[in-house]
Design a protein around this motif. Sequence first.
Motif, PDB file in Angstrom:
ATOM      1  N   MET A   1       0.836  -1.216   0.000  1.00 35.40           N
ATOM      2  CA  MET A   1       0.000   0.000   0.000  1.00 35.40           C
ATOM      3  C   MET A   1       0.864   1.256   0.000  1.00 35.40           C
ATOM      4  N   SER A   2       2.143   1.065   0.211  1.00 38.69           N
ATOM      5  CA  SER A   2       3.001   2.251   0.357  1.00 38.69           C
ATOM      6  C   SER A   2       3.065   3.047  -0.944  1.00 38.69           C
ATOM      7  N   ASP A   3       2.968   2.325  -2.083  1.00 31.72           N
ATOM      8  CA  ASP A   3       3.088   3.061  -3.353  1.00 31.72           C
ATOM      9  C   ASP A   3       1.718   3.457  -3.897  1.00 31.72           C
ATOM     10  N   PHE A   4       0.701   3.372  -3.059  1.00 27.19           N
ATOM     11  CA  PHE A   4      -0.639   3.723  -3.537  1.00 27.19           C
ATOM     12  C   PHE A   4      -0.761   5.232  -3.738  1.00 27.19           C
ATOM     13  N   ILE A   5      -1.014   5.579  -4.970  1.00 28.80           N
ATOM     14  CA  ILE A   5      -1.235   7.004  -5.263  1.00 28.80           C
ATOM     15  C   ILE A   5      -2.678   7.148  -5.704  1.00 28.80           C
ATOM     16  N   VAL A   6      -3.316   8.130  -5.163  1.00 26.39           N
ATOM     17  CA  VAL A   6      -4.715   8.360  -5.536  1.00 26.39           C
ATOM     18  C   VAL A   6      -4.803   8.546  -7.046  1.00 26.39           C
ATOM     19  N   SER A   7      -5.777   7.842  -7.657  1.00 24.76           N
ATOM     20  CA  SER A   7      -5.885   7.875  -9.116  1.00 24.76           C
ATOM     21  C   SER A   7      -6.070   9.292  -9.646  1.00 24.76           C
ATOM     22  N   ALA A   8      -6.782  10.102  -8.861  1.00 21.99           N
ATOM     23  CA  ALA A   8      -7.037  11.462  -9.328  1.00 21.99           C
ATOM     24  C   ALA A   8      -5.715  12.208  -9.523  1.00 21.99           C
ATOM     25  N   ARG A   9      -4.729  11.872  -8.731  1.00 18.59           N
ATOM     26  CA  ARG A   9      -3.433  12.531  -8.889  1.00 18.59           C
ATOM     27  C   ARG A   9      -2.580  11.792  -9.905  1.00 18.59           C
ATOM     28  N   LYS A  10      -2.613  10.462  -9.768  1.00 17.51           N
ATOM     29  CA  LYS A  10      -1.755   9.652 -10.620  1.00 17.51           C
ATOM     30  C   LYS A  10      -2.125   9.825 -12.088  1.00 17.51           C
ATOM     31  N   TYR A  11      -3.421   9.929 -12.331  1.00 17.30           N
ATOM     32  CA  TYR A  11      -3.880   9.998 -13.724  1.00 17.30           C
ATOM     33  C   TYR A  11      -4.362  11.384 -14.109  1.00 17.30           C
ATOM     34  N   ARG A  12      -3.855  12.363 -13.404  1.00 20.24           N
ATOM     35  CA  ARG A  12      -4.198  13.730 -13.787  1.00 20.24           C
ATOM     36  C   ARG A  12      -3.608  13.999 -15.179  1.00 20.24           C
ATOM     37  N   PRO A  13      -4.402  14.493 -16.108  1.00 19.70           N
ATOM     38  CA  PRO A  13      -3.896  14.685 -17.469  1.00 19.70           C
ATOM     39  C   PRO A  13      -2.710  15.651 -17.488  1.00 19.70           C
ATOM     40  N   SER A 221     -12.086   9.158  -7.279  1.00 19.90           N
ATOM     41  CA  SER A 221     -11.941   8.847  -5.853  1.00 19.90           C
ATOM     42  C   SER A 221     -12.875   7.709  -5.441  1.00 19.90           C
ATOM     43  N   PHE A 222     -14.079   7.613  -6.093  1.00 20.31           N
ATOM     44  CA  PHE A 222     -14.945   6.447  -5.829  1.00 20.31           C
ATOM     45  C   PHE A 222     -14.227   5.174  -6.259  1.00 20.31           C
ATOM     46  N   PHE A 223     -13.592   5.290  -7.414  1.00 21.82           N
ATOM     47  CA  PHE A 223     -12.885   4.132  -7.965  1.00 21.82           C
ATOM     48  C   PHE A 223     -11.807   3.657  -6.972  1.00 21.82           C
ATOM     49  N   ASP A 224     -11.026   4.620  -6.474  1.00 20.41           N
ATOM     50  CA  ASP A 224      -9.981   4.294  -5.494  1.00 20.41           C
ATOM     51  C   ASP A 224     -10.580   3.629  -4.261  1.00 20.41           C
ATOM     52  N   GLN A 225     -11.700   4.215  -3.825  1.00 18.90           N
ATOM     53  CA  GLN A 225     -12.369   3.709  -2.622  1.00 18.90           C
ATOM     54  C   GLN A 225     -12.749   2.239  -2.792  1.00 18.90           C
TER      55      GLN A 225
END
Length: 575
Positions: A1-13, A221-225
């Motif tokens: 879980m340490s490398d978990f980056i929120v998708s909203a940030r990770k996949y920000r265009p 964020s729902f997806f991450d959740q």
Amino acid sequence: MSDFIVSARKYRPITFNNVVGQLSITTTLKNAIENQKLAHAYLFTGPRGVGKTTCARIFAKTINCFNLDESFDPCNECESCLSFNKNRSYNIHELDAASNNSVEDIRSLIEQVRIPPQVGKYSIYIIDEVHMLSSAAFNAFLKTLEEPPPHVVFILATTEKNKILATILSRCQIFDFNRITVDDSVDFLSKIAIKEKIEVSLEALNVIAQKADGAMRDALSFFDQIVSFSGKKISYQNVIDNLNVLDYDYYFRLTDAFAENDIPRALLIFNSILEKGFDGHHFITGLGEHFRNLLVSKDNKTLELLEVGASIKEKYKKQANNSSVNFLFKALQISSNCDINYKNSRNKRLHIELSLLQMCDILKQKEKQEIIKKIVNEKKEKLENEKIVNEKKENLEDKKIEIKQNEKIEIKKEEEKKPNIKKSKLSTLIKNREEKKLKKISDFEEKNISELEVNKDFSEKDIKNNIEEFANSVKEDTNLNVILKGINPVLKENFLIELNVNSNVAEKRVKEKHNKLLEFFRRNLKNNKIELNIKVVKNIEKTPQKRLSKIDKYNYLKNKNPKISSMKSMFDLGF
Ligand SMILES: [Zn+2]
């Protein structure tokens, strides 16, 4: 879980091409950069989470890139790009107006604006939630916004354009950001799922996208959740449970219950929804949306307005085919009324239940109408059938009459032959007798004998019976039938029959039948000497009488009963 980056940030265009669902805006911004027609202030408006800040960042990065590629996208290699990508660029300044809305905050911003950028050409100031600025802050900002230093670009972002002063609006180029469609969201989410090696159904992604209601950030964020809850395998049920979304299935089942007029089932389904902790108002708006979805599913042209996954689309199509437009329209009206009056109702549960009962009743009402319609149609059909049967009957009668007449003609022919047979029989008889007697046949004698045999006597009553019979044979000619029956026959000497009719028309009609009648009488009365005389005898009783005077009447009565005269004189009566 340490490398978990929120998708909203990770996949920000990181380029305009990656921005989801805002093609017209990104194209316009790129064109402005390409044509070097940059405004010094932009206003990005639209719902939250649709990419306003992202676009502002990409815009800032692009106009600062040292070597834009041929399609005017940032290179992602130069010093400026790298610092942007690592969020450490000095060229971009973000101010959250929600928490920095005072005049002092704006004044320090204005001070900062004067300083030119150390790297790159432009300093970009993003003021988020700009509508939150106090009016004093707005006024302090106005002058700088109108004439900023040439190295400055302001990008104001807001979710509530209506709260922005007109003086600000008029100084900005305005971009309206759209809600991101469910399709676009699902598309983007499934790309992420593939990259993250997550197994997820389109239906599940659809629920996420719908729940996010056009906000990409929320969808991510729902997806991450859900990923953190369910791991690498996400089912439709996981999403429903996790996001506390009311399953489509409830609405499908309810609609079936309405169609079957099954009130208990509808109420039980609603009860189970409440037991799961769903809000009644949320439920009724969802139900309204379900009917709307069914309505747009009725036509292939509007099917694209349906923002659901393929398999649920099929389900909608199927249920839409089984529902009439009339039903959907009425159900929509009922759910809409329920929605409008929900807040004012005291017993909210009963309020919804009442609407459910009304929906159950729609088809029943329609059924009633259809039953009435059916009965009316059946009656119409019956009448038409009767008509056809009657016509057939008439045709049959005509044929029967034809057959009868043919039979009669044949009988006549046969009967015409009969006398001949008789004659020949007679003649042989006579012959034999004569042969015995005289062995000589006199023509005269033969004639006399045959005449004796065929000239029978008959009475007036016989004639009447024969006329009656003849009249019956021409029954279809009602007029003639009546005339014949009204004939008053008189038998004269030498078998002359007087047929007395009472009008010229009748005379004409009977005369037309003269030969046939004659033939008929001669045959039936077995008398070849019969002759007919058809003539008009005006009926005295039927001729119009002149009005009788009182004296006439007295005389008439006196003639009938002579005692009246003595009575008159006895009582001394006058007229
Ligand atoms: Zn670059």
